[in-house]
Design a protein around this motif. Structure first.
Motif, short mmCIF file in Angstrom:
data_model
loop_
_atom_site.label_atom_id
_atom_site.label_comp_id
_atom_site.label_asym_id
_atom_site.label_seq_id
_atom_site.Cartn_x
_atom_site.Cartn_y
_atom_site.Cartn_z
N TYR A 146 7.09 -7.86 0.97
CA TYR A 146 7.07 -8.33 2.18
C TYR A 146 8.16 -7.91 2.63
N THR A 147 9.23 -7.01 2.28
CA THR A 147 9.26 -5.57 3.21
C THR A 147 8.68 -5.09 4.37
N LEU A 148 9.42 -4.98 5.18
CA LEU A 148 9.22 -4.47 6.41
C LEU A 148 8.10 -2.91 6.68
N ARG A 149 8.69 -2.31 5.79
CA ARG A 149 8.29 -1.32 5.80
C ARG A 149 7.63 -0.86 4.67
N GLU A 150 6.19 -0.60 4.26
CA GLU A 150 5.57 -0.39 3.21
C GLU A 150 6.06 1.31 2.41
N GLY A 151 7.06 1.28 1.77
CA GLY A 151 7.55 2.18 1.02
C GLY A 151 7.08 3.42 0.59
N HIS A 152 6.37 3.33 0.51
CA HIS A 152 5.45 4.70 0.26
C HIS A 152 4.68 5.41 1.15
N ILE A 157 4.48 -2.72 7.95
CA ILE A 157 3.51 -4.42 7.58
C ILE A 157 2.15 -4.15 7.10
N ILE A 158 1.90 -2.99 6.79
CA ILE A 158 0.37 -2.73 6.38
C ILE A 158 -0.09 -3.03 5.44
N HIS A 159 0.84 -3.31 4.32
CA HIS A 159 0.62 -3.82 2.91
C HIS A 159 0.82 -5.44 3.12
N TRP A 160 0.50 -5.95 4.20
CA TRP A 160 1.10 -7.69 4.33
C TRP A 160 -0.38 -7.89 4.61
N LEU A 161 -1.51 -6.46 5.11
CA LEU A 161 -2.72 -6.55 6.08
C LEU A 161 -4.09 -6.18 4.52
N PRO A 162 -4.82 -7.45 4.41
CA PRO A 162 -6.34 -7.23 3.79
C PRO A 162 -6.95 -5.64 3.48
N LYS A 163 -7.13 -5.97 2.07
CA LYS A 163 -7.62 -4.13 2.05
C LYS A 163 -8.64 -3.64 2.64
N ASN A 164 -8.94 -3.83 3.93
CA ASN A 164 -9.95 -3.91 4.68
C ASN A 164 -10.33 -2.40 5.71
N ASN A 165 -11.41 -2.87 6.56
CA ASN A 165 -11.17 -2.67 8.13
C ASN A 165 -9.91 -2.64 8.95
N ILE A 166 -9.73 -3.70 8.83
CA ILE A 166 -8.26 -4.26 9.15
C ILE A 166 -7.15 -3.01 9.03
N ARG A 167 -6.82 -3.50 7.81
CA ARG A 167 -5.47 -2.34 7.51
C ARG A 167 -6.40 -1.10 8.05
N HIS A 168 -7.60 -0.58 7.56
CA HIS A 168 -7.78 0.56 8.25
C HIS A 168 -7.47 1.19 9.31
N ALA A 169 -7.46 0.90 10.18
CA ALA A 169 -7.16 0.51 11.82
C ALA A 169 -5.95 0.90 11.94
N ALA A 170 -4.98 0.02 10.75
CA ALA A 170 -3.98 0.57 11.31
C ALA A 170 -2.83 1.37 10.96
N ILE A 171 -3.47 1.97 9.88
CA ILE A 171 -2.63 3.03 9.20
C ILE A 171 -3.71 4.53 9.99
N TYR A 201 -5.17 5.62 -0.47
CA TYR A 201 -3.99 5.85 -1.77
C TYR A 201 -3.18 4.40 -1.75
N SER A 202 -3.52 3.54 -0.26
CA SER A 202 -2.57 2.41 0.04
C SER A 202 -3.69 1.04 -0.85
N CYS A 203 -5.26 1.52 -0.66
CA CYS A 203 -6.09 0.37 -1.31
C CYS A 203 -6.15 0.52 -2.99
N SER A 204 -6.33 1.40 -3.28
CA SER A 204 -6.38 2.15 -4.75
C SER A 204 -5.42 2.38 -5.85
N LYS A 205 -3.98 2.53 -5.49
CA LYS A 205 -2.74 3.66 -5.72
C LYS A 205 -1.53 1.89 -5.33
N THR A 206 -2.26 1.08 -4.81
CA THR A 206 -0.77 -0.29 -4.48
C THR A 206 -0.98 -1.58 -5.14
N PHE A 207 -0.48 -2.21 -5.24
CA PHE A 207 -0.99 -3.08 -5.31
C PHE A 207 0.52 -4.34 -5.81
N TYR A 208 0.58 -5.09 -3.98
CA TYR A 208 1.71 -5.68 -4.70
C TYR A 208 1.60 -7.13 -4.53
#
Length: 278
Positions: A146-152, A157-171, A201-208
């Motif tokens: 829950y850091t405010l900014r994803e470190g990579h 907050i994009i890492h707060w979002l589910p790994k689906n179209n919602i995250r894709h749209a935010a990115i 990358y966020s979906c396949s390389k990061t796991f919080y």
């Protein structure tokens, strides 16, 4: 500097290791100089081996292991110029989360911003336990959920979002606004193309993961684990408020600091009493 660049002498000399990691190897008078010289330390996810080179210069028997052969290869020129044997000290995993080190080889295993990239943390922790000697320990530092900014990707907050179209749209939105890591290898790509690469990358390389989940994984692997975020020297001023090591307030404070800032995980392989099988 990118891990895809050749490690230069200038970069290696200017490298400043994370002080919290050093504190768990060198600090707090945990070891005297004699013990330090015999200490075997592994940097799990060593990249180009900057930490390994630093520790070797400190007289510590340090090693590194990484899944990426190309990244380790980028260390060889510097290691040769520094009189260090990269083939001896830097190793490529024989498979994901599997090493060629013998059982109980290391006194200390560390990692810096690595565990959040491992999809199968169960296997990784089992291997870390295997190559840690009885009574040995580890310190692992990585971004919290829950850091405010994803470190990579450096996006809020994009890492707060589910790994689906919602995250894709935010990115896609943040990339269009110029909020992005600007990886050199993406030069010349369109905003849409970069956004897709960042999303993949966020979906396949990061796991919080939840802290409790991480501690449970360590326990199943045979390692005792605890959060040590409030053990940071800057937090000592609040020590009188935390209470005992096992107080509810202390556990809560540790949890909150870890969730909102950085996960600092201390793990230990218990020593088996003589006469009992390992």
């Amino acid at each position: 500097m990118s891990k895809h660049n050749i490690l230069s002498t200038r970069e290696a000399v200017q490298y400043n290791p994370n002080p919290e990691i050093l504190r768990y190897i060198l600090g707090d008078k945990k070891f005297d100089d004699t013990v330090l010289r015999g200490l075997k330390v592994l940097d799990w996810g060593c990249g180009r081996g900057r930490m390994v080179a630093y520790l070797l210069k400190e007289g510590i028997d340090a090693y590194g292991v990484d899944v990426d052969y190309e990244t380790i290869k980028n260390s060889r020129i510097y290691f040769s110029e520094a009189g260090l044997d990269s083939d001896k000290y830097l190793h490529v995993m024989r498979s994901e989360n599997q090493t060629n080190f013998p059982d109980g080889f290391f006194d200390v295993i560390i990692s810096d911003n690595v565990l959040e990239h491992i999809p199968d943390l169960n296997t990784a922790m089992t291997e870390i336990m295997r190559i840690t000697k009885q009574g040995g320990y580890g310190f692992h530092l990585f971004p919290s959920r829950y850091t405010l900014r994803e470190g990579h990707l450096f996006m809020p907050i994009i890492h707060w979002l589910p790994k689906n179209n919602i995250r894709h749209a935010a990115i896609r939105l943040f990339t269009a606004l110029g909020v992005e890591p600007r990886w050199p290898e993406l030069k010349g790509k369109t905003s849409r193309e970069k956004a897709q690469i960042y999303f993949d990358y966020s979906c396949s390389k990061t796991f919080y993961r939840h802290p409790r989940r991480i501690i449970e994984i360590c326990a199943r692997a045979g390692m005792q684990a605890r959060l040590v975020a409030i053990d940071h020297p800057r937090m000592k001023r609040f020590e009188k408020f935390w209470g005992t090591d096992h107080s509810l307030l202390r556990r809560f404070a540790n949890y909150m600091v870890s969730e909102l800032k950085t996960m600092e995980l201390y793990v230990e392989r218990q020593k088996i009493p003589d006469g009992k099988e390992d």
